[in-house]
Write a protein that holds these residues in place. Sequence first.
Motif, PDB file in Angstrom:
ATOM      1  N   ARG A  55      49.123   1.532  29.394  1.00 23.27           N
ATOM      2  CA  ARG A  55      49.297   2.971  29.288  1.00 23.27           C
ATOM      3  C   ARG A  55      48.452   3.610  30.385  1.00 23.27           C
ATOM      4  O   ARG A  55      47.272   3.287  30.518  1.00 23.27           O
ATOM      5  CB  ARG A  55      48.867   3.469  27.916  1.00 23.27           C
ATOM      6  N   GLU A  84      54.319  10.693  30.108  1.00 22.73           N
ATOM      7  CA  GLU A  84      54.015   9.428  29.435  1.00 22.73           C
ATOM      8  C   GLU A  84      54.374   8.306  30.394  1.00 22.73           C
ATOM      9  O   GLU A  84      55.528   8.205  30.822  1.00 22.73           O
ATOM     10  CB  GLU A  84      54.805   9.301  28.135  1.00 22.73           C
ATOM     11  N   HIS A  89      55.431  15.153  24.500  1.00 24.37           N
ATOM     12  CA  HIS A  89      54.020  15.254  24.856  1.00 24.37           C
ATOM     13  C   HIS A  89      53.862  16.385  25.866  1.00 24.37           C
ATOM     14  O   HIS A  89      54.810  16.761  26.550  1.00 24.37           O
ATOM     15  CB  HIS A  89      53.508  13.957  25.484  1.00 24.37           C
ATOM     16  N   LYS A 132      52.534   2.510  12.547  1.00 28.14           N
ATOM     17  CA  LYS A 132      52.619   2.863  13.972  1.00 28.14           C
ATOM     18  C   LYS A 132      54.067   2.785  14.471  1.00 28.14           C
ATOM     19  O   LYS A 132      54.513   3.661  15.209  1.00 28.14           O
ATOM     20  CB  LYS A 132      51.749   1.935  14.814  1.00 28.14           C
ATOM     21  N   ARG A 170      54.322   4.176  30.992  1.00 28.51           N
ATOM     22  CA  ARG A 170      54.187   2.864  30.361  1.00 28.51           C
ATOM     23  C   ARG A 170      54.662   1.788  31.328  1.00 28.51           C
ATOM     24  O   ARG A 170      55.691   1.933  31.976  1.00 28.51           O
ATOM     25  CB  ARG A 170      55.015   2.780  29.077  1.00 28.51           C
ATOM     26  N   PRO A 180      42.923  10.599  28.342  1.00 29.56           N
ATOM     27  CA  PRO A 180      44.185  10.551  27.594  1.00 29.56           C
ATOM     28  C   PRO A 180      44.190  11.519  26.412  1.00 29.56           C
ATOM     29  O   PRO A 180      43.187  11.688  25.734  1.00 29.56           O
ATOM     30  CB  PRO A 180      44.261   9.104  27.119  1.00 29.56           C
ATOM     31  N   PHE A 205      47.305   7.281  32.530  1.00 32.62           N
ATOM     32  CA  PHE A 205      47.147   8.698  32.259  1.00 32.62           C
ATOM     33  C   PHE A 205      46.386   9.361  33.398  1.00 32.62           C
ATOM     34  O   PHE A 205      45.527   8.734  34.017  1.00 32.62           O
ATOM     35  CB  PHE A 205      46.362   8.883  30.951  1.00 32.62           C
ATOM     36  N   TRP A 225      46.724  11.801  23.260  1.00 38.70           N
ATOM     37  CA  TRP A 225      47.845  11.075  22.655  1.00 38.70           C
ATOM     38  C   TRP A 225      48.642  11.919  21.673  1.00 38.70           C
ATOM     39  O   TRP A 225      49.474  11.413  20.950  1.00 38.70           O
ATOM     40  CB  TRP A 225      47.345   9.817  21.948  1.00 38.70           C
ATOM     41  N   THR A 226      48.396  13.203  21.626  1.00 37.68           N
ATOM     42  CA  THR A 226      49.064  14.035  20.635  1.00 37.68           C
ATOM     43  C   THR A 226      50.570  14.070  20.889  1.00 37.68           C
ATOM     44  O   THR A 226      51.020  14.417  21.970  1.00 37.68           O
ATOM     45  CB  THR A 226      48.498  15.469  20.660  1.00 37.68           C
TER      46      THR A 226
END
Length: 180
Positions: free
Chosen positions: A147, A94, A90, A80, A96, A153, A149, A155-156
Amino acid sequence: MVEAWYMDESQEDQRTPHRLQPNCAVSLEQLRSLGVVYRKLDADNYETDPCLQEIRRAENYSWMDIITIHKDKLPNYEEKIKTFYEEHLHLDDEIRYILDGSGYFDVRDKDDKWIRISMEKGDMITLPAGIYHRFTLDENNYVKAMRLFVGEPVWTAYNRPADDFPARKQYMKFLAEEAQ
């Protein structure tokens, strides 16, 4: 207050600061000109924080989860970490919010140079759809982040090059308009 700077070209450990010598600081205004939005919130009270509730309402952030990035908490940790650090974009913003720990978001400026943004507890960042970026832990090797959204979500991540996506084209148009 968040700190950001232009990065050196070193290929050494991604978790070190990678500051140019002398340091070349980046202001919040410069980040805003790239579409990057920064906020400081009360991470100790995130569950009941009226500021967070208002941001979620105003921005329509209807979905939320919490991720802990640490070798003892995240399955496939090493894989990861490598994936997060690959340059990508994206198709959606995004968002955070750092609840504990620290790390770095790196974003490309209009001249394709890397800017490193140091994130710590209480920092919230919104990266616009279409901006090339990446994430890494710092030398503390731990972050707990919310996270957020709009809607369900997706996540790609699209690794660079991804210039043909409408989100990238729209982002490049935004940068051109900001430059005028």
